[in-house]
Design an enzyme around this catalytic site. Structure first.
Site, PDB file in Angstrom:
ATOM      1  N   CYS A 126       4.965 -47.614  25.578  1.00  0.00           N
ATOM      2  CA  CYS A 126       5.245 -47.986  24.185  1.00  0.00           C
ATOM      3  C   CYS A 126       5.192 -46.784  23.242  1.00  0.00           C
ATOM      4  CB  CYS A 126       4.279 -49.074  23.723  1.00  0.00           C
ATOM      5  SG  CYS A 126       2.551 -48.743  24.139  1.00  0.00           S
ATOM      6  N   HIS A 234       1.785 -49.412  16.722  1.00  0.00           N
ATOM      7  CA  HIS A 234       1.255 -48.067  16.938  1.00  0.00           C
ATOM      8  C   HIS A 234       1.792 -47.108  15.876  1.00  0.00           C
ATOM      9  CE1 HIS A 234      -0.256 -49.617  20.581  1.00  0.00           C
ATOM     10  NE2 HIS A 234       0.528 -49.023  21.473  1.00  0.00           N
TER      11      HIS A 234
END
Length: 329
Positions: A126, A234
């Site tokens: 990711c 994130h």
């Protein structure tokens, strides 16, 4: 078009189902797959209920595509079995990413490498996906020498257990710990397990996967990965040293013109990317673009994305869409 989602009851798997539905992926039959304890339970998809089946049953049903989000051990054991049955597997674990025989794909960057013979395709990490979405167009223009990245990663990257830990800590309850320390009011410089070189696996993924996806071993990446008590996505603080000089305005334009990137960069009115706004969205958001005055040809930026969507589920579904569009399945 039969599509299996392996790990359908997990955090990423449930988002995969949501993304498939939102993007109107043209499947005729959904095959939700989970562990033995979930077999027989139901999941909802496009106003219908589908019964969860075992991995063995799913292989026998011969889906055209199987999207995996069930951990590396499951992928190593079962992805080849699906592939042998003629299924094209898109795997979200780290199991196949650095295998030289498997493509590591971000559709906007290197889907053109895919062919009909690719039966197990790896979805990148990711943090790597959102980083590379910003790096790729800049590398094409200026040539990247070195990247220094610090990640500030959502607890959802760890899974349901971590979300439960944070909720327990919010409410002052004792419970199972996903991390070795409290995460509420804290930051852990510890994502994944530590390696002999002092870096974590997560930090090394950012370095190794970047080289593979860009097809350029000269791009050096050094990373520090930090877990923070955030849910929405994130964030990454990134320092990029180019081979050539640049203008900040040109960097903003290059990024704005790249499919899948939204530039949010106006400090005068406090406009910059944040996970609270990235949550539930598929774009990668870039801001705080500014020259690094400590050395030549270097820029700083801040990159944010929903790690469950573009960082995992959406990227996998986009790979499936590319396979379908180009008649590779």
């Amino acid at each position: 078009m039969k599509v299996a989602v392996v790990g359908a009851t997990g955090m990423v798997g449930s988002v995969m189902l949501k993304v498939l539905e939102e993007r109107n992926f043209p499947l005729t039959e959904l095959i939700p797959v989970a562990s033995e304890r979930s077999v027989g339970k139901k999941v909802k998809f496009a106003n219908k209920e589908y019964e969860i089946v075992s991995l063995e049953t799913a292989v026998s049903m011969k889906p055209e595509i199987a999207i995996f989000s069930a951990g590396g051990d499951t992928s190593l054991e079962w992805a080849p079995k699906f592939a042998e049955a003629g299924t094209t597997v898109i795997d979200n674990s780290s199991a196949w990413r650095m295998n030289p025989d498997n493509k590591l794909v971000i559709p906007e960057i290197n889907a053109n490498l895919l062919s009909k013979t690719d039966k197990i395709i790896a979805n990148p990490n990711c943090s790597t996906i959102q980083l590379l979405m910003a790096l790729k167009p800049l590398h094409d223009t200026y040539g990247i020498k070195r990247v220094v990245v610090s990640t500030y990663q959502s607890i959802t990257g760890t899974g349901v257990k971590a979300v439960q830990q944070l909720e327990n800590e919010y409410s002052g309850e004792k419970g199972e710990m996903a991390y070795p320390y409290p995460i509420h009011k804290n930051a852990l410089p510890h994502c994944d397990v530590f390696q002999e070189n002092g870096y974590t696996k997560e930090e090394m993924k950012l370095s190794n996967e970047t080289k593979k996806i860009l097809g350029d071993d000269s791009v050096n990446v050094t990373a520090t990965a930090i877990r923070i008590p955030v849910v929405g996505g994130h964030s990454e603080s990134v320092n990029i040293e180019f081979q050539k000089d640049f203008e900040e305005a040109d960097v903003r334009k290059i990024l704005s013109d790249f499919s899948g990137i939204t530039v949010q960069d106006n400090p005068a009115v406090n406009t910059y990317p944040m996970p609270i706004y990235a949550e539930g969205k598929d774009d990668v958001f870039v801001g705080r673009i500014r020259r690094d005055y400590s050395q030549p040809n270097t820029v700083n930026m801040w990159i944010v994305a929903d790690n469950l969507r573009k960082g995992a589920a959406t990227n996998a579904v986009q790979i499936a869409e590319y396979l379908l569009k180009n008649k590779l399945v």
